[in-house]
Design a protein around this motif. Structure first.
Motif, PDB file in Angstrom:
ATOM      1  N   UNK A 180       0.843  -1.196   0.000  1.00 22.30           N
ATOM      2  CA  UNK A 180       0.000   0.000   0.000  1.00 22.30           C
ATOM      3  C   UNK A 180       0.877   1.244   0.000  1.00 22.30           C
ATOM      4  N   UNK A 181       1.898   1.247   0.861  1.00 18.46           N
ATOM      5  CA  UNK A 181       2.790   2.405   0.949  1.00 18.46           C
ATOM      6  C   UNK A 181       3.467   2.679  -0.391  1.00 18.46           C
ATOM      7  N   UNK A 182       3.809   1.622  -1.109  1.00 17.37           N
ATOM      8  CA  UNK A 182       4.487   1.788  -2.400  1.00 17.37           C
ATOM      9  C   UNK A 182       3.598   2.496  -3.412  1.00 17.37           C
ATOM     10  N   UNK A 183       2.287   2.408  -3.247  1.00 13.76           N
ATOM     11  CA  UNK A 183       1.366   3.060  -4.185  1.00 13.76           C
ATOM     12  C   UNK A 183       1.417   4.579  -4.097  1.00 13.76           C
ATOM     13  N   UNK A 184       2.019   5.117  -3.036  1.00 13.68           N
ATOM     14  CA  UNK A 184       2.028   6.579  -2.907  1.00 13.68           C
ATOM     15  C   UNK A 184       2.964   7.231  -3.932  1.00 13.68           C
ATOM     16  N   UNK A 185       3.748   6.429  -4.612  1.00 19.76           N
ATOM     17  CA  UNK A 185       4.595   6.961  -5.692  1.00 19.76           C
ATOM     18  C   UNK A 185       4.084   6.530  -7.065  1.00 19.76           C
ATOM     19  N   UNK A 186       2.873   5.990  -7.117  1.00 23.62           N
ATOM     20  CA  UNK A 186       2.302   5.566  -8.402  1.00 23.62           C
ATOM     21  C   UNK A 186       2.164   6.757  -9.349  1.00 23.62           C
ATOM     22  N   UNK A 187       2.328   6.548 -10.655  1.00 23.30           N
ATOM     23  CA  UNK A 187       2.115   7.640 -11.615  1.00 23.30           C
ATOM     24  C   UNK A 187       0.634   8.002 -11.770  1.00 23.30           C
ATOM     25  N   UNK A 188      -0.259   7.197 -11.201  1.00 23.69           N
ATOM     26  CA  UNK A 188      -1.698   7.436 -11.301  1.00 23.69           C
ATOM     27  C   UNK A 188      -2.180   8.137 -10.037  1.00 23.69           C
ATOM     28  N   UNK A 189      -2.746   9.338 -10.184  1.00 21.28           N
ATOM     29  CA  UNK A 189      -3.156  10.126  -9.027  1.00 21.28           C
ATOM     30  C   UNK A 189      -4.191   9.403  -8.169  1.00 21.28           C
ATOM     31  N   UNK A 190      -5.146   8.717  -8.802  1.00 21.68           N
ATOM     32  CA  UNK A 190      -6.161   8.014  -8.030  1.00 21.68           C
ATOM     33  C   UNK A 190      -5.561   6.899  -7.179  1.00 21.68           C
ATOM     34  N   UNK A 191      -4.521   6.249  -7.676  1.00 21.64           N
ATOM     35  CA  UNK A 191      -3.869   5.212  -6.873  1.00 21.64           C
ATOM     36  C   UNK A 191      -3.146   5.829  -5.687  1.00 21.64           C
ATOM     37  N   UNK A 246       3.922   4.855  13.456  1.00 15.10           N
ATOM     38  CA  UNK A 246       5.103   5.705  13.287  1.00 15.10           C
ATOM     39  C   UNK A 246       5.592   5.701  11.847  1.00 15.10           C
ATOM     40  N   UNK A 247       5.687   4.506  11.252  1.00 11.64           N
ATOM     41  CA  UNK A 247       6.137   4.444   9.866  1.00 11.64           C
ATOM     42  C   UNK A 247       5.200   5.226   8.937  1.00 11.64           C
ATOM     43  N   UNK A 248       3.907   5.137   9.227  1.00  9.65           N
ATOM     44  CA  UNK A 248       2.937   5.818   8.378  1.00  9.65           C
ATOM     45  C   UNK A 248       3.072   7.329   8.493  1.00  9.65           C
ATOM     46  N   UNK A 249       3.181   7.837   9.706  1.00  9.60           N
ATOM     47  CA  UNK A 249       3.308   9.286   9.886  1.00  9.60           C
ATOM     48  C   UNK A 249       4.600   9.789   9.255  1.00  9.60           C
ATOM     49  N   UNK A 250       5.680   9.048   9.415  1.00  5.40           N
ATOM     50  CA  UNK A 250       6.948   9.438   8.781  1.00  5.40           C
ATOM     51  C   UNK A 250       6.792   9.516   7.263  1.00  5.40           C
ATOM     52  N   UNK A 251       6.097   8.532   6.693  1.00  2.00           N
ATOM     53  CA  UNK A 251       5.890   8.519   5.246  1.00  2.00           C
ATOM     54  C   UNK A 251       5.038   9.699   4.804  1.00  2.00           C
ATOM     55  N   UNK A 252       3.949   9.964   5.527  1.00  4.45           N
ATOM     56  CA  UNK A 252       3.064  11.073   5.160  1.00  4.45           C
ATOM     57  C   UNK A 252       3.807  12.401   5.210  1.00  4.45           C
ATOM     58  N   UNK A 253       4.628  12.581   6.234  1.00  4.49           N
ATOM     59  CA  UNK A 253       5.363  13.838   6.371  1.00  4.49           C
ATOM     60  C   UNK A 253       6.381  13.999   5.247  1.00  4.49           C
ATOM     61  N   UNK A 254       7.145  12.952   4.947  1.00  3.22           N
ATOM     62  CA  UNK A 254       8.137  13.050   3.873  1.00  3.22           C
ATOM     63  C   UNK A 254       7.454  13.272   2.528  1.00  3.22           C
ATOM     64  N   UNK A 255       6.304  12.658   2.341  1.00  3.69           N
ATOM     65  CA  UNK A 255       5.526  12.836   1.107  1.00  3.69           C
ATOM     66  C   UNK A 255       5.078  14.287   0.968  1.00  3.69           C
ATOM     67  N   UNK A 256       4.563  14.858   2.045  1.00  4.57           N
ATOM     68  CA  UNK A 256       4.080  16.250   1.995  1.00  4.57           C
ATOM     69  C   UNK A 256       5.228  17.223   1.761  1.00  4.57           C
ATOM     70  N   UNK A 257       6.359  16.980   2.384  1.00  2.00           N
ATOM     71  CA  UNK A 257       7.507  17.875   2.222  1.00  2.00           C
ATOM     72  C   UNK A 257       8.083  17.751   0.813  1.00  2.00           C
ATOM     73  N   UNK A 258       8.140  16.520   0.317  1.00  2.00           N
ATOM     74  CA  UNK A 258       8.661  16.300  -1.028  1.00  2.00           C
ATOM     75  C   UNK A 258       7.755  16.921  -2.078  1.00  2.00           C
ATOM     76  N   UNK A 259       6.450  16.864  -1.834  1.00  2.00           N
ATOM     77  CA  UNK A 259       5.495  17.453  -2.749  1.00  2.00           C
ATOM     78  C   UNK A 259       4.638  16.412  -3.436  1.00  2.00           C
ATOM     79  N   UNK A 260       3.509  16.866  -3.969  1.00  2.00           N
ATOM     80  CA  UNK A 260       2.540  16.024  -4.663  1.00  2.00           C
ATOM     81  C   UNK A 260       1.946  16.866  -5.777  1.00  2.00           C
ATOM     82  N   UNK A 261       2.010  16.342  -7.014  1.00  2.00           N
ATOM     83  CA  UNK A 261       1.628  17.154  -8.168  1.00  2.00           C
ATOM     84  C   UNK A 261       0.119  17.335  -8.312  1.00  2.00           C
ATOM     85  N   UNK A 262      -0.683  16.420  -7.769  1.00  2.00           N
ATOM     86  CA  UNK A 262      -2.131  16.539  -7.885  1.00  2.00           C
ATOM     87  C   UNK A 262      -2.672  17.356  -6.709  1.00  2.00           C
TER      88      UNK A 262
END
Length: 327
Positions: free
Chosen positions: A88-99, A124-140
């Motif tokens: 599931x975590x790996x899907x956060x880098x999917x090229x498909x926005x809905x995924x 803890x792992x989830x919050x760390x991932x969400x924070x790094x994702x938000x800081x890195x950015x999201x195009x959609x």
């Protein structure tokens, strides 16, 4: 027997939160949502389809509020294996926005489902991932706004970098979610992490979008004691030209315990409003702040119109009255 009538297709609420397509022809009514039925049956019999299959079942609807989507997300949240969480975590880098949005919905459950936290092993792992994702950015923009919202529910105190990065985003849905990330909780107090955050928060209070301005009210109100500019911004928001903004700001400020003399005075002045809802929010704010004028403010509230009996603000006032009778 056939019918010459056209089939009517509408979207209806299947339960309090999720929707589904409904088909109507004559007196016959049928609903879709077969994906949700299959998903629920699979989980009931502990049949574990691949993560990718459940994700495909969800995103095929194109709607995060569809029952097929919510059933798939809930089924994956309940799977406790490291393999399932990682896929599931790996899907956060999917090229498909809905995924990516689907991954966010599942991951978010690991940090915002309070009654299930006792069996949550990935918080803890989830919050760390969400924070790094938000800081890195999201195009959609839609995914980013939801990401910032979920991050705000985690209780993580170090999310200001995400707020700083996106506070000037072109999409107001994103800007609206950044204000709360521009303040930092310090035990029982709230502070600004630096001058840049302060400047951005004041900027959001003057944003062209009304919802963004409302979102700035709470963080500004929490830091306004001793900050003249923050206080002036809150007072300006309470007099915003748009009625919906004024109401939203007053509801936010009226739910705060933070005392600030000028803001308290503004609330007291609003207890004289002809509008009951305005008086209610203002009185509630003074009661929560234990203002010395609380009794006078409560007396100004007047009769409660029908439909307000279950209002949380009214209950706060009743609790205060009860405490006054039992010092």
């Amino acid at each position: 027997m056939g019918s010459a009538e056209a089939v009517e297709r509408v979207t209806v609420m299947d339960n309090e939160y999720h929707r589904v397509a409904e088909l109507r022809l004559g007196g016959a009514v049928v609903r879709a949502g077969h994906g949700a039925i299959v998903t629920d049956l699979e989980w009931a019999f502990r049949i574990l389809p691949p993560v990718a299959e459940l994700a495909a079942r969800a995103v095929a609807t194109g709607d995060p509020d569809h029952v097929d989507w919510s059933a798939a997300a809930w089924a994956l949240y309940q799977r406790r294996s490291r393999e399932a969480w990682s896929e599931v975590a790996a899907l956060h880098t999917s090229p498909v926005a809905l995924e990516r949005r689907f991954a966010l919905d599942v991951l978010g459950m690991h940090v915002v489902v309070p009654w299930a936290s006792w069996r949550n092993t990935y918080e803890k792992e989830t919050v760390d991932l969400l924070l790094s994702w938000a800081v890195r950015g999201e195009e959609d923009s839609g995914v980013l706004g939801e990401l910032l919202y979920v991050l705000s529910l985690t209780g993580r105190p170090d999310t200001s970098e995400a707020g700083l990065r996106h506070a000037r985003h072109q999409d107001p849905r994103v800007r609206e979610q950044t204000a709360g990330h521009l303040v930092v909780g310090l035990d029982d107090t709230v502070a600004l992490p630096g001058p840049e955050a302060r400047a951005l928060l004041l900027e959001l209070a003057r944003d062209e979008d009304g919802d963004v301005r409302v979102s700035a009210a709470g963080p500004l109100g929490s830091v306004c004691p001793g900050d003249a500019e923050a206080t002036a911004a809150v007072l300006a928001l309470l007099e915003d030209p748009e009625p919906e903004v004024r109401a939203g700001v007053l509801d936010t400020i009226g739910a705060s315990y933070v005392r600030c003399p000028d803001v308290d005075d503004a609330l007291f002045s609003l207890t004289g409003s002809e509008d009951f809802t305005t008086r209610l929010s203002a009185v509630c704010g003074l009661v929560l702040r234990k203002d010395t004028r609380a009794a006078e403010a409560v007396a100004r509230l007047g009769a409660v119109p029908p439909g307000h009996e279950d209002d949380h603000r009214l209950h706060a006032i009743w609790r205060w009255e009860w405490s006054q009778d039992r010092p």
